[in-house]
Design an enzyme around this catalytic site. Structure first.
Site, PDB file in Angstrom:
ATOM      1  N   LYS A   1     -66.663 115.123  -4.166  1.00 36.84           N
ATOM      2  CA  LYS A   1     -67.893 115.482  -3.456  1.00 36.84           C
ATOM      3  C   LYS A   1     -68.834 114.278  -3.398  1.00 36.84           C
ATOM      4  O   LYS A   1     -68.585 113.243  -4.012  1.00 36.84           O
ATOM      5  CB  LYS A   1     -68.582 116.658  -4.152  1.00 36.84           C
ATOM      6  CG  LYS A   1     -69.020 116.363  -5.572  1.00 36.84           C
ATOM      7  CD  LYS A   1     -69.663 117.576  -6.229  1.00 36.84           C
ATOM      8  CE  LYS A   1     -70.113 117.224  -7.649  1.00 36.84           C
ATOM      9  NZ  LYS A   1     -70.856 118.332  -8.290  1.00 36.84           N
TER      10      LYS A   1
ATOM     11  N   ARG B   1     -77.104 128.810 -12.933  1.00 38.25           N
ATOM     12  CA  ARG B   1     -77.364 128.299 -11.588  1.00 38.25           C
ATOM     13  C   ARG B   1     -76.715 129.235 -10.570  1.00 38.25           C
ATOM     14  O   ARG B   1     -77.399 129.853  -9.760  1.00 38.25           O
ATOM     15  CB  ARG B   1     -76.813 126.877 -11.432  1.00 38.25           C
ATOM     16  CG  ARG B   1     -77.483 125.838 -12.305  1.00 38.25           C
ATOM     17  CD  ARG B   1     -77.109 124.420 -11.910  1.00 38.25           C
ATOM     18  NE  ARG B   1     -75.661 124.232 -11.778  1.00 38.25           N
ATOM     19  CZ  ARG B   1     -75.094 123.058 -11.526  1.00 38.25           C
ATOM     20  NH1 ARG B   1     -75.846 121.981 -11.369  1.00 38.25           N
ATOM     21  NH2 ARG B   1     -73.780 122.956 -11.424  1.00 38.25           N
TER      22      ARG B   1
ATOM     23  N   TYR C   1     -93.934  91.740  -6.988  1.00 37.22           N
ATOM     24  CA  TYR C   1     -95.033  92.689  -6.862  1.00 37.22           C
ATOM     25  C   TYR C   1     -95.635  93.038  -8.220  1.00 37.22           C
ATOM     26  O   TYR C   1     -94.930  93.263  -9.198  1.00 37.22           O
ATOM     27  CB  TYR C   1     -94.546  93.977  -6.202  1.00 37.22           C
ATOM     28  CG  TYR C   1     -94.250  93.847  -4.724  1.00 37.22           C
ATOM     29  CD1 TYR C   1     -95.243  93.514  -3.814  1.00 37.22           C
ATOM     30  CD2 TYR C   1     -92.957  94.073  -4.249  1.00 37.22           C
ATOM     31  CE1 TYR C   1     -94.963  93.407  -2.459  1.00 37.22           C
ATOM     32  CE2 TYR C   1     -92.668  93.985  -2.899  1.00 37.22           C
ATOM     33  CZ  TYR C   1     -93.671  93.645  -2.005  1.00 37.22           C
ATOM     34  OH  TYR C   1     -93.390  93.536  -0.669  1.00 37.22           O
TER      35      TYR C   1
ATOM     36  N   MET D   1     -87.601  96.271  -2.203  1.00 33.97           N
ATOM     37  CA  MET D   1     -86.722  97.010  -1.303  1.00 33.97           C
ATOM     38  C   MET D   1     -85.444  96.238  -0.993  1.00 33.97           C
ATOM     39  O   MET D   1     -84.355  96.828  -0.926  1.00 33.97           O
ATOM     40  CB  MET D   1     -87.446  97.345   0.004  1.00 33.97           C
ATOM     41  CG  MET D   1     -86.591  98.155   0.976  1.00 33.97           C
ATOM     42  SD  MET D   1     -87.441  98.545   2.514  1.00 33.97           S
ATOM     43  CE  MET D   1     -88.658  99.739   1.944  1.00 33.97           C
TER      44      MET D   1
END
Length: 358
Positions: A35, A129, A255, A303
């Site tokens: 998955k 669940r 940063y 990023m």
């Protein structure tokens, strides 16, 4: 020319990890859990690599099951969340998918279907669940008989909540609850074992185990890394150094200026960041490697890039590839530094990072 940031996928290591899962499963068979796009490794490529070994696959949802069929693989595919609409039951029947029925709304869809696929029942043994409580199973089985669907039931499965902790008593409680609840239907198959359960001494794995993270080299156990459990790293995340410079004592990098050099320090910038799926919360001292030498991150992950301290690798140059995780630096190590788990890191690598298979 594109940057050389890449996730290299070692399919031989994947197969070795699957075979280790089979060895640890004993008499149980193992369905390969692929998955979440094969835990970020590519569902089609992972499933194909295991095609000669895995008698069943397991996925979360219909679109993942269809991806396996698109790869021209014919093994049964277990859908762990079952179907999300009644009409999907016919798609399952046509394609050899085995949905896991976990709620009464799905039972209603099953009763309304003109033709039904083979299916499993989810037992809520304590995870809370999905699934039917053990004391509800008599009623569920009676409903299946009344709608003429009992013959399509393959077996029962449950999911462990604390199997990653061998000292937790919950796994034993869940096993006992599941075993007692399903005892009246001993002829049906049973499945309980996630990756972590493979490493519990004496744990019954019943008929089918469901190895997931261990196939990809990540540790399912608290306090253990994948290599410590005998697992091979499958993904190596690599990115190039795009510049090097000396940061003078008292200067900061990136940063926020949160890291300040206490001495003149050879620093490199690496072309990878949280836009590629590298964890933003991996801070100073998170390990990496270049040219076989372990180095460390410094400052804040951006990023598109991050900074590393090259003091341990003074010969590193622009263009050299930095291993963010792989055979030298384990993904579990990085996950610990980022306050998360290897599952999140592997599944989080974004589509702008190409996968290279070998």
């Amino acid at each position: 020319m594109p940057r050389s940031t890449v996730a290299r996928i070692n399919l031989d290591a994947l197969r070795q990890n699957y075979r280790l899962a089979c060895d640890r499963a004993g008499s149980a068979q193992s369905m390969a859990v692929v998955k979440a796009d094969g835990y970020g490794h590519g569902i089609a490529q992972v499933a194909k690599a295991l095609a000669d070994d895995a008698p069943r696959y397991a996925v979360a949802c219909l679109e993942e099951a269809l991806a396996i069929r698109s790869a021209e693989l014919r093994q049964p595919v277990v859908m762990l969340q079952g179907v999300h609409a009644g009409a999907d039951l016919d798609v399952c029947r046509q394609n050899g998918f085995e949905p896991v029925i976990h709620g009464r709304h799905q039972l209603e869809w099953l009763g309304q279907a003109e033709a039904r696929p083979p299916f499993w029942l989810k037992v809520n043994s304590g995870m809370n669940r999905l699934g039917f409580r053990p004391e509800e199973l008599n009623d569920v089985m009676a409903r299946l008989e009344a709608m003429g669907a009992r013959s399509g039931l393959l077996g029962f499965m449950t999911h462990f909540a604390c199997a990653d902790d061998v000292d937790s008593p919950m796994t034993a409680r869940q096993t006992a609850s599941f075993e007692q609840g399903t005892a009246p239907w001993a002829g049906l198959m049973r499945s309980v074992a996630n990756s972590a359960a493979h490493f519990h001494p004496g744990q019954s794995l019943f008929d089918w185990s469901r190895p997931g993270i261990m196939l990809y080299g990540g540790s399912p156990m608290v306090g253990k890394t994948g290599p410590e459990l005998g697992l091979k790293p499958v993904m190596s995340l690599e990115a190039p150094l795009i510049t090097t410079r000396t940061v003078r004592a008292g200067e900061s990098v990136g940063y926020g200026g949160g890291w300040v050099a206490d001495r003149d320090t050879l620093m490199g910038m690496v072309a990878v960041g949280y836009g590629d799926g590298y964890p933003r919360h991996a801070g100073t001292d998170t390990p990496a490697a270049v040219n076989g030498q372990r180095i460390r991150l410094i400052g804040r992950v951006s990023m598109d890039m991050l900074a590393v301290d090259l003091s341990n690798a003074p010969g590193a140059r622009e263009g050299d590839l930095v291993e963010l995780w792989g055979p030298t630096v384990g993904v579990d190590e990085v996950a610990t530094c980022a306050g998360t788990i290897s599952y999140e890191l592997l599944t989080g690598i974004t589509s702008r990072v190409p996968r290279e298979y070998r």
